[in-house]
Write a protein that holds these residues in place. Structure first.
Motif, PDB file in Angstrom:
ATOM      1  N   LEU A   1       0.822  -1.203   0.000  1.00 44.69           N
ATOM      2  CA  LEU A   1       0.000   0.000   0.000  1.00 44.69           C
ATOM      3  C   LEU A   1       0.856   1.254   0.000  1.00 44.69           C
ATOM      4  N   GLN A   2       1.947   1.226   0.760  1.00 42.49           N
ATOM      5  CA  GLN A   2       2.856   2.362   0.768  1.00 42.49           C
ATOM      6  C   GLN A   2       3.466   2.574  -0.609  1.00 42.49           C
ATOM      7  N   ALA A   3       3.868   1.471  -1.236  1.00 38.47           N
ATOM      8  CA  ALA A   3       4.481   1.557  -2.558  1.00 38.47           C
ATOM      9  C   ALA A   3       3.489   2.099  -3.572  1.00 38.47           C
ATOM     10  N   GLY A   4       2.212   1.718  -3.405  1.00 32.79           N
ATOM     11  CA  GLY A   4       1.198   2.177  -4.334  1.00 32.79           C
ATOM     12  C   GLY A   4       0.959   3.669  -4.269  1.00 32.79           C
ATOM     13  N   ASN A   5       1.405   4.292  -3.172  1.00 28.29           N
ATOM     14  CA  ASN A   5       1.247   5.732  -3.031  1.00 28.29           C
ATOM     15  C   ASN A   5       2.451   6.511  -3.529  1.00 28.29           C
ATOM     16  N   GLY A   6       3.432   5.790  -4.084  1.00 28.72           N
ATOM     17  CA  GLY A   6       4.642   6.450  -4.586  1.00 28.72           C
ATOM     18  C   GLY A   6       4.316   7.372  -5.746  1.00 28.72           C
ATOM     19  N   SER A   7       5.216   8.310  -5.993  1.00 27.00           N
ATOM     20  CA  SER A   7       4.941   9.300  -7.025  1.00 27.00           C
ATOM     21  C   SER A   7       5.814   9.156  -8.248  1.00 27.00           C
ATOM     22  N   ALA A   8       6.729   8.143  -8.232  1.00 28.16           N
ATOM     23  CA  ALA A   8       7.642   8.002  -9.369  1.00 28.16           C
ATOM     24  C   ALA A   8       6.875   7.571 -10.607  1.00 28.16           C
ATOM     25  N   GLU A   9       7.026   8.302 -11.682  1.00 29.24           N
ATOM     26  CA  GLU A   9       6.396   7.952 -12.937  1.00 29.24           C
ATOM     27  C   GLU A   9       7.459   7.930 -14.017  1.00 29.24           C
ATOM     28  N   THR A  10       7.396   6.949 -14.894  1.00 34.03           N
ATOM     29  CA  THR A  10       8.407   6.797 -15.926  1.00 34.03           C
ATOM     30  C   THR A  10       7.737   6.338 -17.205  1.00 34.03           C
ATOM     31  N   PRO A  11       8.146   6.805 -18.388  1.00 32.54           N
ATOM     32  CA  PRO A  11       7.527   6.369 -19.634  1.00 32.54           C
ATOM     33  C   PRO A  11       7.583   4.859 -19.775  1.00 32.54           C
ATOM     34  N   ALA A  12       6.515   4.268 -20.294  1.00 34.61           N
ATOM     35  CA  ALA A  12       6.434   2.819 -20.385  1.00 34.61           C
ATOM     36  C   ALA A  12       7.512   2.232 -21.282  1.00 34.61           C
ATOM     37  N   GLU A  13       7.979   3.038 -22.266  1.00 38.68           N
ATOM     38  CA  GLU A  13       8.972   2.490 -23.181  1.00 38.68           C
ATOM     39  C   GLU A  13      10.347   2.332 -22.545  1.00 38.68           C
ATOM     40  N   ASP A  14      10.563   2.997 -21.405  1.00 39.08           N
ATOM     41  CA  ASP A  14      11.859   2.902 -20.729  1.00 39.08           C
ATOM     42  C   ASP A  14      11.890   1.674 -19.825  1.00 39.08           C
ATOM     43  N   LYS A  15      11.738   0.503 -20.398  1.00 40.26           N
ATOM     44  CA  LYS A  15      11.776  -0.718 -19.620  1.00 40.26           C
ATOM     45  C   LYS A  15      13.207  -1.043 -19.201  1.00 40.26           C
ATOM     46  N   LEU A  16      13.330  -1.719 -18.080  1.00 40.16           N
ATOM     47  CA  LEU A  16      14.636  -2.135 -17.612  1.00 40.16           C
ATOM     48  C   LEU A  16      15.140  -3.331 -18.412  1.00 40.16           C
ATOM     49  N   THR A  17      16.461  -3.447 -18.508  1.00 40.77           N
ATOM     50  CA  THR A  17      17.057  -4.624 -19.138  1.00 40.77           C
ATOM     51  C   THR A  17      16.914  -5.797 -18.173  1.00 40.77           C
ATOM     52  N   PRO A  18      17.045  -7.046 -18.664  1.00 42.59           N
ATOM     53  CA  PRO A  18      16.956  -8.211 -17.768  1.00 42.59           C
ATOM     54  C   PRO A  18      17.930  -8.139 -16.602  1.00 42.59           C
TER      55      PRO A  18
ATOM     56  N   LYS B   1      26.911  -1.179  -9.560  1.00 44.46           N
ATOM     57  CA  LYS B   1      26.632   0.258  -9.431  1.00 44.46           C
ATOM     58  C   LYS B   1      26.253   0.875 -10.776  1.00 44.46           C
ATOM     59  N   LYS B   2      26.929   0.433 -11.833  1.00 43.00           N
ATOM     60  CA  LYS B   2      26.635   0.961 -13.166  1.00 43.00           C
ATOM     61  C   LYS B   2      25.203   0.618 -13.584  1.00 43.00           C
ATOM     62  N   HIS B   3      24.809  -0.627 -13.379  1.00 43.78           N
ATOM     63  CA  HIS B   3      23.446  -1.039 -13.721  1.00 43.78           C
ATOM     64  C   HIS B   3      22.426  -0.289 -12.873  1.00 43.78           C
ATOM     65  N   LEU B   4      22.758  -0.068 -11.615  1.00 37.49           N
ATOM     66  CA  LEU B   4      21.839   0.657 -10.737  1.00 37.49           C
ATOM     67  C   LEU B   4      21.640   2.094 -11.205  1.00 37.49           C
ATOM     68  N   ARG B   5      22.736   2.744 -11.601  1.00 35.90           N
ATOM     69  CA  ARG B   5      22.614   4.127 -12.092  1.00 35.90           C
ATOM     70  C   ARG B   5      21.698   4.190 -13.308  1.00 35.90           C
ATOM     71  N   ASN B   6      21.859   3.249 -14.212  1.00 44.31           N
ATOM     72  CA  ASN B   6      21.006   3.211 -15.406  1.00 44.31           C
ATOM     73  C   ASN B   6      19.546   2.975 -15.026  1.00 44.31           C
ATOM     74  N   ALA B   7      19.327   2.059 -14.067  1.00 42.48           N
ATOM     75  CA  ALA B   7      17.964   1.748 -13.642  1.00 42.48           C
ATOM     76  C   ALA B   7      17.323   2.942 -12.943  1.00 42.48           C
ATOM     77  N   TYR B   8      18.105   3.640 -12.108  1.00 38.51           N
ATOM     78  CA  TYR B   8      17.572   4.814 -11.421  1.00 38.51           C
ATOM     79  C   TYR B   8      17.077   5.853 -12.428  1.00 38.51           C
ATOM     80  N   THR B   9      17.865   6.060 -13.491  1.00 34.92           N
ATOM     81  CA  THR B   9      17.483   7.040 -14.514  1.00 34.92           C
ATOM     82  C   THR B   9      16.174   6.647 -15.172  1.00 34.92           C
ATOM     83  N   LYS B  10      16.048   5.359 -15.528  1.00 36.30           N
ATOM     84  CA  LYS B  10      14.830   4.893 -16.197  1.00 36.30           C
ATOM     85  C   LYS B  10      13.611   4.968 -15.286  1.00 36.30           C
TER      86      LYS B  10
END
Length: 234
Positions: A158-175, A205-214
């Motif tokens: 429920l807490q997570a559902g109240n988050g405000s982060a929004e990201t374009p659907a096309e910016d999917k994460l890599t596997p 750390k590199k993968h995390l930085r990319n994921a944070y951006t997306k």
């Protein structure tokens, strides 16, 4: 009369043997595995088989040689199993019940249970006290999710559902980013993630930085408690 009584006793013993539940323990922590084995033997009509391997890729072949009614599987092994392992195990033994054993209660652990159609999970710290009851519960066809943990998971969701982060659907994460983010959400540090995935900490750390951006976030805590997780489709 004696022969008949003896025959009855033998039949009864045979029936009791057939009713014994076989529990396979696939855990890296062999001390925990031995503890659970002893507790299952003492508290329920079960016999435990401890997987001798620490390499998850060998689990499938070991289970073929040692079929079990219930599998207690270390949650950290799931991402490292060969693709399709859980599906193949389910097809070969559809009656087999699987319980994950994890380090902490979190939405990611519950999602693994749902995604893989498993029967529930145990926390490692509570497993010794709960394993016998959990095994009996799933053998009856029920799920094992301790009530207190279920409440905690629902609260996190429920807490997570109240988050405000929004990201374009096309910016999917890599596997790989999905894999790493799943570990972050389970409370793993970068070094632990690197060890689990056999990659360098700098690579994590590199993968995390990319994921944070997306995902449009800046901190680890936002990964755990934001709505960004809905884009992880692993």
């Amino acid at each position: 009369m004696k022969a008949s009584e003896t025959g009855t006793v033998k039949t009864s013993q045979s029936e009791r043997t057939r009713r014994r539940t076989t529990v396979a323990l696939a855990l890296r922590d062999k001390t925990l595995a031995l503890t659970l084995s002893a507790r299952l033997a003492a508290d329920s009509d079960a016999v435990a088989l401890i997987c001798p391997f620490t390499n998850p890729t060998r689990l499938e072949s070991w289970l073929e040689e040692h079929p079990a009614d219930v599998l207690l599987l270390e949650e950290r092994w799931l991402p490292r199993l060969p693709a399709g392992t859980m599906s193949r195990l389910s097809e070969r033994r559809p009656e087999q019940r699987v319980l994950l054993v994890g380090d902490r209660a979190c939405t990611a652990l519950a999602e693994q249970v749902v995604r893989n159609r498993l029967q529930g999970f145990l926390l490692a710290r509570d497993a010794a006290d709960a394993c016998a009851k959990a095994v009996r519960t799933v053998i009856r066809g029920e799920l094992w999710v301790p009530r207190a943990l279920l409440v905690q998971l629902l609260f996190e969701h429920l807490q997570a559902g109240n988050g405000s982060a929004e990201t374009p659907a096309e910016d999917k994460l890599t596997p790989r980013e999905v894999e790493i983010i799943s570990y972050v959400r389970r409370g793993f540090a970068n070094k632990q993630i690197g060890e689990a995935l056999a990659i360098r900490e700098d690579t994590v750390k590199k993968h995390l930085r990319n994921a944070y951006t997306k995902l449009g976030v800046h901190r680890r805590t936002q990964i755990i408690t934001s709505a960004a997780k809905r884009f992880i489709t692993g």
